[in-house]
Design an enzyme around this catalytic site. Structure first.
Site, PDB file in Angstrom:
ATOM      1  N   ASP A   1      -9.013  -3.927  -5.937  1.00  0.00           N
ATOM      2  CA  ASP A   1      -8.395  -3.589  -4.657  1.00  0.00           C
ATOM      3  C   ASP A   1      -9.439  -2.912  -3.775  1.00  0.00           C
ATOM      4  O   ASP A   1     -10.012  -1.891  -4.145  1.00  0.00           O
ATOM      5  CB  ASP A   1      -7.236  -2.643  -4.947  1.00  0.00           C
TER       6      ASP A   1
ATOM      7  N   HIS B   1      -6.422  -6.200  -0.474  1.00  0.00           N
ATOM      8  CA  HIS B   1      -5.487  -5.079  -0.452  1.00  0.00           C
ATOM      9  C   HIS B   1      -4.233  -5.580   0.251  1.00  0.00           C
ATOM     10  O   HIS B   1      -4.280  -5.867   1.438  1.00  0.00           O
ATOM     11  CB  HIS B   1      -6.128  -3.907   0.316  1.00  0.00           C
TER      12      HIS B   1
ATOM     13  N   SER C   1       0.828  -1.198   0.000  1.00  0.00           N
ATOM     14  CA  SER C   1       0.000   0.000   0.000  1.00  0.00           C
ATOM     15  C   SER C   1       0.870   1.258   0.000  1.00  0.00           C
ATOM     16  O   SER C   1       1.716   1.414  -0.879  1.00  0.00           O
ATOM     17  CB  SER C   1      -0.942  -0.047   1.210  1.00  0.00           C
TER      18      SER C   1
END
Ligand SMILES: *[C@@H]1O[C@H](CO)[C@@H](O)[C@H](O)[C@H]1NC(C)=O
Ligand SMILES: *[C@@H]1O[C@H](CO)[C@@H](O)[C@H](O)[C@H]1NC(C)=O
Length: 604
Positions: A317, A384, A221
């Site tokens: 995502d 994610h 991320s």
């Protein structure tokens, strides 16, 4: 009938709670509890069946989660950081977890940068001072090395024996903020991302990173964005003949407008760039050509990165669906609520829009696809960050893509909205074990997420991005003082702990006790393992936790736990199903509060 009983429960009787009348009222309340109890029972069954169904062969699952402490790695604070001013948002020392490489991996390095959103306002940065994302005072002292960091060859054949470093992320701006932008008016916030980066690189270089033969800079991320931002710099720190690559996991944030056509994502990035002076850390050519915030989006960044990059990304995502495509503000009437929490709940109109979002990702990757050195794995999981998940990274549950289709674009025949693209890199066949992700894993991940997210509509804390700073209420850990004398100890012999927020106003004499979950141990090994975690030792418990949901101190988030809705008191209830559900949930809160009071009275 049940409804009637619920309705007749005038909450005025609460005042008689400690009198003899109380037990009579309690009997009536029993109906409400029964109704709620049934709902809870059904819910519990579905949860239980989910856990059972997701672990079909518990023997393999057990064998897989080897019970050992060797993958728990201690936090190291960067001590050289103090003199150099390389500090977290709150002025504490940054930290990392390091496990030395061995054998054929002794000269290879894998760096993994933790994710955790960013702060785009002064308030949200101040909030981070109370969490591991802004202060090493709140970082876990030990973390598990899983997935791409795992020390076991069967879980992580490519990297298990490399030097592996998990870098904590505590500057709120991709380890790239600039001290020039610090506030000069007494607001204590340190913007030292760049200095942190340099200090960590120097410390790891002294451990041998500067002589690496192979190195991978990765992150999840926002940590993946940090990896991309620093990718070429990282390359230049290492010997010319070393093989160096970068990997972004769930970091391909798209410069897309939301469903109301507002540039939500771009303006978030603009705020971070302006707040912490990120332009100085971004590619100069890019910044000269366009607004600096656009230069953080990977589709722009990869045009300038000369080091080979690998992207692990889901076309769906969940962070991007919930924050870029359908941020809450873009859905005032909650038409998207079910869909954004679980894409299996989307109707055909919504699926079209999701497909459009996937199309934008593929378009953005188009240019990158021509890049011979790079690689990517694009899945369709509602997920994610995948590289730290051992089950997805490399496990019996992962399905292999055959060598002959490896390296080509693969359109899944199983799932019309699934597409897997795999490109070969230098380490492709041997080390990019991620190619093992297949349809079962997609299905597994979807079940996992749909189950774990369904019951947490927008629980802010489980989301990597924390926009509503004020909504948090942190409560310190208290260790049970007299525990030692009484022998009331955790599995490892430490004192047990709890977090307590005192009641006030009309709630001052009411008590809500909430017991944390966390499975159980059924063997000596699994109990011993817990001694190294917060589930068996207060040494590892979070020193501060946010109180939210049923524990929240905000009336808007946690409607009266003791005072009933007026319509309950007057008994005016209709039998309409939605009303029933609504009221039942409310009376469930009421009864939990009272159950705990009776428990409290009995116990002492
Ligand atoms: C400092 O300045 C910032 C932005 O200019 C402002 O938001 C903040 O409230 C100020 N803090 C104090 C303590 O004056
Ligand atoms: C899907 O849901 C949205 C929002 O509730 C609605 O506007 C739309 O008409 C629905 N589409 C279909 C095909 O039912």
């Amino acid at each position: 009938m049940v409804v009637e009983k619920v309705g007749s429960n005038s909450m005025a009787n609460i005042s008689g709670l400690r009198g003899p009348l109380w037990w009579m009222q309690w009997a009536k309340r029993g109906w409400a509890i029964a109704a709620v109890g049934f709902a809870v029972f059904v819910f519990a069954l579905s949860v239980a069946s989910y856990y059972r169904s997701s672990e079909p062969e518990s023997n393999t699952a057990n064998a897989f989660h080897r019970i050992t402490t060797s993958d728990l790695i201690d936090l190291t604070l960067l001590h050289s950081a103090k003199d150099r001013g390389a500090l977290c948002l709150d002025g504490s020392l940054p930290g990392y977890h390091f496990q030395k490489g061995f054998g054929s991996g002794a000269k290879n390095w894998l760096l993994f940068i933790e994710g955790g959103g960013w702060c785009n306002t002064i308030e949200s940065c101040i909030l981070r001072k109370h969490m591991h994302l802004g202060s090493s005072k709140h970082m876990g002292r030990r973390v598990h090395f899983t997935g791409i960091l795992s020390p076991y060859p069967d879980h992580n054949p490519g990297f298990f024996n490399w030097n592996r470093v998990r870098i904590q992320y505590c500057d709120g701006a991709f380890i790239a903020g600039h001290p020039d932008n610090e506030l000069k008016n007494g607001t204590e916030l340190f913007f030292r991302g760049r200095l942190i980066w340099e200090a960590i690189m120097d410390e790891l270089s002294s451990f041998g990173l500067s002589k690496a033969e192979q190195a991978l800079l990765s992150g999840c991320s926002s940590g993946g964005l940090a990896a991309l931002i620093h990718c070429d710099e990282f390359r230049h720190l290492l010997p010319k003949d070393a093989t160096v690559k970068c990997l972004g996991d769930a970091s391909f944030f798209l410069d897309e407008k939301d469903v109301l056509h507002n540039p939500t994502m771009r303006s978030l990035f603009r705020d971070v760039v302006n707040l912490q002076g990120l332009a100085k850390s971004l590619n100069k050519d890019c910044v000269a050509r366009m607004e600096p915030e656009r230069c953080i989006f990977p589709e722009e960044m990869v045009k300038n990165i000369k080091t080979p990059v690998f992207h692990v990304q889901s076309a769906y995502d969940f962070w991007q669906i919930q924050n870029t495509l359908i941020p809450k503000a873009s859905d005032p009437h909650s038409h998207w609520q079910k869909c954004r929490l679980n894409i299996y709940n989307c109707n055909s109109t919504q699926v079209e829009i999701l497909l459009g979002f996937r199309g934008s990702l593929l378009k953005a990757l188009n240019e990158f696809e021509k890049n011979k050195g790079g690689g990517m794995f694009i899945s369709s999981c509602f997920i994610h960050c995948q590289t730290l998940m051992t089950e997805i990274w490399h496990s019996p549950k992962s399905l292999r893509i055959k060598n002959k289709i490896f390296g080509a674009s693969v359109h899944s025949e199983h799932d019309p909205i699934a597409i897997d693209i795999e490109k070969e890199g230098v380490w492709a066949k041997k080390d990019w074990a991620i190619a093992a992700v297949g349809f079962t894993v997609i299905a597994f991940a979807l079940t996992l997420l749909s189950n774990s997210w369904r019951d947490e509509p927008d629980s802010e804390i489980s989301r990597p991005f924390l926009p509503n700073a004020a909504a948090f209420d942190f409560v310190d850990l208290t260790l049970l003082r007299n525990a030692k004398d009484r022998g009331a100890l955790c599995l490892d012999g430490t004192a047990p702990g709890y977090h307590c927020r005192k009641g006030f106003g009309s709630g001052a004499n009411n008590w809500l006790l909430h017991i944390e979950g966390g499975g159980w141990c059924n063997s000596i090994e699994s109990c011993s393992w817990r001694k190294g975690t917060l589930l068996g030792s207060s040494n590892y418990m979070d020193r501060r936790v946010p109180f939210s949901g049923i524990l929240s101190s905000h009336p808007s988030q946690n409607p009266d736990t003791v005072m009933a809705h007026p319509s309950l008191a007057t008994g005016k209830m209709s039998l309409r199903e939605d009303v029933l559900q609504h009221r039942t949930m409310r009376s469930f809160y009421n009864d939990v509060a009272i159950l705990q009071v009776s428990f409290d009275l009995y116990y002492y």
